[in-house]
Design a protein around this motif. Structure first.
Motif, PDB file in Angstrom:
ATOM      1  N   UNK A  34       0.869  -1.319  -0.162  1.00 51.27           N
ATOM      2  CA  UNK A  34       0.043  -0.115   0.098  1.00 51.27           C
ATOM      3  C   UNK A  34       0.891   1.300  -0.004  1.00 51.27           C
ATOM      4  N   UNK A  35       2.024   1.277   0.747  1.00 47.75           N
ATOM      5  CA  UNK A  35       2.749   2.376   0.780  1.00 47.75           C
ATOM      6  C   UNK A  35       3.641   2.614  -0.445  1.00 47.75           C
ATOM      7  N   UNK A  36       3.977   1.416  -1.232  1.00 44.49           N
ATOM      8  CA  UNK A  36       4.383   1.636  -2.686  1.00 44.49           C
ATOM      9  C   UNK A  36       3.638   2.216  -3.526  1.00 44.49           C
ATOM     10  N   UNK A  37       2.272   1.839  -3.501  1.00 46.50           N
ATOM     11  CA  UNK A  37       1.425   2.157  -4.329  1.00 46.50           C
ATOM     12  C   UNK A  37       0.904   3.617  -4.121  1.00 46.50           C
ATOM     13  N   UNK A  38       1.079   4.134  -2.778  1.00 51.84           N
ATOM     14  CA  UNK A  38       0.722   5.627  -2.479  1.00 51.84           C
ATOM     15  C   UNK A  38       2.031   6.245  -2.986  1.00 51.84           C
ATOM     16  N   UNK A  39       3.324   5.937  -2.851  1.00 54.28           N
ATOM     17  CA  UNK A  39       4.394   6.588  -3.298  1.00 54.28           C
ATOM     18  C   UNK A  39       4.306   6.813  -4.833  1.00 54.28           C
ATOM     19  N   UNK A  40       4.070   5.699  -5.456  1.00 56.56           N
ATOM     20  CA  UNK A  40       4.030   5.887  -6.797  1.00 56.56           C
ATOM     21  C   UNK A  40       2.769   6.809  -7.352  1.00 56.56           C
ATOM     22  N   UNK A  41       1.778   6.835  -6.717  1.00 52.92           N
ATOM     23  CA  UNK A  41       0.500   7.588  -6.831  1.00 52.92           C
ATOM     24  C   UNK A  41       0.950   9.223  -6.762  1.00 52.92           C
ATOM     25  N   UNK A  42       1.885   9.442  -5.821  1.00 49.49           N
ATOM     26  CA  UNK A  42       2.343  10.889  -5.448  1.00 49.49           C
ATOM     27  C   UNK A  42       3.145  11.520  -6.580  1.00 49.49           C
ATOM     28  N   UNK A  43       3.808  10.676  -7.623  1.00 53.13           N
ATOM     29  CA  UNK A  43       4.538  11.054  -8.749  1.00 53.13           C
ATOM     30  C   UNK A  43       3.555  12.079  -9.506  1.00 53.13           C
ATOM     31  N   UNK A  44       2.198  11.495  -9.870  1.00 55.53           N
ATOM     32  CA  UNK A  44       1.466  12.181 -10.747  1.00 55.53           C
ATOM     33  C   UNK A  44       1.157  13.765 -10.490  1.00 55.53           C
ATOM     34  N   UNK A  45       1.409  14.755 -10.965  1.00 51.00           N
ATOM     35  CA  UNK A  45       1.634  15.781 -10.720  1.00 51.00           C
ATOM     36  C   UNK A  45       0.255  16.623  -9.966  1.00 51.00           C
ATOM     37  N   UNK A  46      -0.943  16.475 -10.552  1.00 60.68           N
ATOM     38  CA  UNK A  46      -1.906  17.097 -10.022  1.00 60.68           C
ATOM     39  C   UNK A  46      -2.889  16.172  -9.124  1.00 60.68           C
ATOM     40  N   UNK A  47      -3.200  15.046  -9.490  1.00 65.13           N
ATOM     41  CA  UNK A  47      -4.193  14.294  -8.777  1.00 65.13           C
ATOM     42  C   UNK A  47      -3.367  13.264  -7.856  1.00 65.13           C
ATOM     43  N   UNK A  48      -2.197  13.195  -7.753  1.00 65.69           N
ATOM     44  CA  UNK A  48      -1.318  12.293  -7.183  1.00 65.69           C
ATOM     45  C   UNK A  48      -1.725  12.423  -5.577  1.00 65.69           C
ATOM     46  N   UNK A  49      -1.564  13.528  -5.037  1.00 66.24           N
ATOM     47  CA  UNK A  49      -1.681  13.660  -3.631  1.00 66.24           C
ATOM     48  C   UNK A  49      -3.228  13.415  -3.372  1.00 66.24           C
ATOM     49  N   UNK A  50      -4.250  13.582  -4.280  1.00 74.78           N
ATOM     50  CA  UNK A  50      -5.446  13.347  -3.832  1.00 74.78           C
ATOM     51  C   UNK A  50      -5.698  11.772  -3.716  1.00 74.78           C
ATOM     52  N   UNK A  51      -5.166  11.220  -4.810  1.00 75.29           N
ATOM     53  CA  UNK A  51      -5.278   9.619  -4.643  1.00 75.29           C
ATOM     54  C   UNK A  51      -4.608   8.933  -3.763  1.00 75.29           C
ATOM     55  N   UNK A  52      -3.404   9.689  -3.474  1.00 71.13           N
ATOM     56  CA  UNK A  52      -2.395   8.768  -2.526  1.00 71.13           C
ATOM     57  C   UNK A  52      -2.826   9.060  -0.927  1.00 71.13           C
ATOM     58  N   UNK A  53      -3.747  10.170  -0.646  1.00 73.51           N
ATOM     59  CA  UNK A  53      -4.164  10.253   0.890  1.00 73.51           C
ATOM     60  C   UNK A  53      -4.996   9.086   1.175  1.00 73.51           C
ATOM     61  N   UNK A  54      -5.866   8.505   0.444  1.00 73.54           N
ATOM     62  CA  UNK A  54      -6.403   7.312   1.105  1.00 73.54           C
ATOM     63  C   UNK A  54      -5.721   6.341   1.224  1.00 73.54           C
ATOM     64  N   UNK A  55      -4.664   5.913   0.530  1.00 73.48           N
ATOM     65  CA  UNK A  55      -3.780   4.887   0.631  1.00 73.48           C
ATOM     66  C   UNK A  55      -2.949   4.930   1.677  1.00 73.48           C
ATOM     67  N   UNK A  56      -2.597   6.507   2.105  1.00 71.71           N
ATOM     68  CA  UNK A  56      -1.498   6.552   3.163  1.00 71.71           C
ATOM     69  C   UNK A  56      -2.505   6.238   4.461  1.00 71.71           C
ATOM     70  N   UNK A  57      -3.771   6.786   4.755  1.00 78.30           N
ATOM     71  CA  UNK A  57      -4.462   6.415   5.859  1.00 78.30           C
ATOM     72  C   UNK A  57      -4.739   4.917   5.967  1.00 78.30           C
TER      73      UNK A  57
END
Length: 63
Positions: A34-57
């Motif tokens: 889950x952490x690897x997927x979150x880190x990968x999602x954070x690479x996307x410029x605009x939507x990355x943080x939005x997608x990574x937030x639930x994964x981090x939680x």
């Protein structure tokens, strides 16, 4: 009838198996994908943080 004594190879194998089981019993192993997927999602410029937030939680809840 002769009593069977544990052979050294079996005893060492059982000790190694127990050690591996204890080392892998942490929840960090389960949260790692889950952490690897979150880190990968954070690479996307605009939507990355939005997608990574639930994964981090989710990873925090697993830990």
């Amino acid at each position: 009838m002769m009593t069977r004594i544990l052979q050294p190879k079996r005893l060492i194998g059982a000790a190694v198996l127990a050690g591996v089981a204890i080392a892998l019993s942490g929840c960090g192993v389960a949260a790692f994908p889950v952490r690897v997927t979150s880190a990968t999602a954070k690479i996307v410029p605009v939507a990355g943080d939005v997608v990574a937030y639930p994964l981090d939680k989710t990873a925090d809840a697993i830990d």
